[in-house]
Write a protein that holds these residues in place. Structure first.
Motif: not given
Length: 458
Positions: A343-370
């Motif tokens: 799954f690949q998506l071009v972002l609308p604005e440049e981001v900082k990869p080192d400060s990003s974090c990924a978590k799983r929702s305990q209720t829905t199981g969704h992957l949330v990437v900040t």
């Protein structure tokens, strides 16, 4: 051949926290085991051992299992009862549907004085004349044979006819052993013929399903060749399964080998196809990153301006293991592999990869990437100045509020009880002791009054 491995035993010992030294019961049925070994060294405390529906040709390496009470080796290729003398506590032995024709081998069970139940149904020896009488007379400790109770009268009668029955059993055994020798010769001949056919096929080039050099040049020809191969395979399958054969240990083993070869051939054909499918174009030759959703998952991309970050919510399957997810955040795009599918998506604005974090929702199981934005430094100064102003106002408000609070605390009018500290003036507190306070107070008042006249009479 397949044997009993430590990994297999540990996987089957889940009920014992995968510890094998203290195992008392283990089930190794339907594991295609062709040799029985190691259990007498690894699991000395075994009491119950299930080995049914395998390809074991011989009972061996169980003599040191002194505590073994129940052994089930039904549906195997065993032809003789042996090597069970060391199983001192053996109470139940299941040899159903094997190839035991040497019935006299039951005499080896005389040492197992605790043996109460024996199952020999489905073996060639059960067709012998006097089979039951011979077993009942040979094993005095038995109480049940083939699930049928041995009565006292039956045992007395069997013992009376034992010499005659034993002689008949010996004759039938000899005839059966001669028959088995012929069957083994026939099985070896058939195996040799199959090997010769395979060698001929490999020389003619029929047995080369994987030919990667020819595939890219001749796509249509390969399709025709594959159809021919499938047709040949169908004919070969039909010939193999329709050919009448005797039910022997050799034919059973041959069938197993044939099925295993077919399965491996199918896996070899599927592997290149899988490799072709996984060749997705994620970035073009010009370096352009493509948007892609191979797993076909719902997603949402949120621009959180307040916190100056971009949030991706990918609706991953709730029960999908997190180890099957691989998140890769780049400055201009994000890539998530879900069970190997990108799954690949071009972002609308440049981001900082080192400060990003990924978590799983305990209720829905969704992957949330900040993903924090790269322009956060410029915005941060503005925000900091604003925040400073706000903080200054807040501090002023806090000070005024705190001042009001302090005033309320020291204001005597707000107290319901009298303020003792105001009884004596501050300048009088320098006096020594409470006795001198009052006279000093009077003198101070006299001095302070200008129009005062001292009249001693008054």
């Amino acid at each position: 051949f397949l044997s009993v491995t430590e990994d297999l035993v540990r996987r089957r010992a889940e009920h014992n926290n995968c510890e094998i030294f203290s195992l008392e019961e283990i089930s190794l049925h339907q594991q295609e085991i062709e040799k029985l070994e190691h259990l007498d060294k690894w699991c000395r405390d075994l009491k119950i051992l299930y080995l049914q529906n395998n390809l074991i040709p011989k009972i061996e390496n169980v003599g040191k299992l002194k505590k073994l009470e129940y052994l089930n080796v039904a549906l195997n290729n065993i032809e003789r009862i042996e090597n069970l003398e060391g199983c001192e506590e053996l109470k139940k032995l299941d040899l159903t549907a094997n190839f035991i024709g040497e019935l006299s081998s039951v005499e080896s069970l005389k040492c197992n004085i605790h043996l109460k139940e024996l199952f020999l149904m489905g073996n060639p020896c059960t067709a012998f004349e006097g089979y039951r009488e011979f077993v009942v007379a040979t094993l005095h400790q038995l109480k049940y044979l083939d699930s049928k109770e041995i009565e006292r009268s039956e045992r007395i009668k069997a013992l009376q006819n034992y010499p005659e029955v034993k002689w008949k059993i010996r004759e039938q055994e000899q005839a059966y052993l001669l028959k088995r020798a012929r069957e083994k010769e026939e099985a070896q001949r058939r195996m040799q013929e199959r090997k010769d056919e395979k060698q001929m096929d490999s020389k003619l080039g029929f047995d080369s399903p994987d030919s990667p050099q020819e595939k890219p040049n001749h796509a249509e020809g390969d399709g025709e060749q594959e159809r021919c191969r499938t047709g040949e395979n169908d004919d070969e399958d039909r010939k193999f399964w329709e050919e009448p054969t005797l039910y022997t240990p050799e034919s059973r083993l041959e069938t197993h080998r044939y099925i295993e070869e077919k399965r491996r051939a199918k896996d070899n054909i599927r592997e290149p196809k899988k490799r072709e499918k996984t060749a997705w174009t994620l970035v073009t030759a010009e370096g352009k990153v493509l948007n892609m959703n191979v797993p076909k998952l719902h997603f949402s991309l949120k621009d959180d301006e307040e916190n100056n970050q971009i949030i991706l919510d990918l609706a991953v399957y709730r029960h999908l293991d997190t180890s099957l997810l691989d998140v890769d955040v780049q400055p201009t795009y994000i890539r998530v592999l879900v069970k190997g599918k990108p799954f690949q998506l071009v972002l609308p604005e440049e981001v900082k990869p080192d400060s990003s974090c990924a978590k799983r929702s305990q209720t829905t199981g969704h992957l949330v990437v900040t993903m924090p934005k790269a322009k956060e430094i410029i915005l941060a100064k503005q925000k900091v100045s604003a925040s400073i102003k706000h903080s200054d106002c807040n501090t002023q408000q806090k000070t005024t509020r705190s001042g009001q609070v302090e005033k309320l605390e020291v204001d005597p009018s707000k107290y319901s009880f009298p303020d003792v500290t105001k009884i004596i003036q501050e300048n009088e507190r320098t006096g020594q002791g409470p006795i001198k306070l009052q006279p000093q107070k009077v003198t101070d008042v006299k001095k302070s009054c200008v129009d005062f006249e001292n009249d001693e009479d008054v």
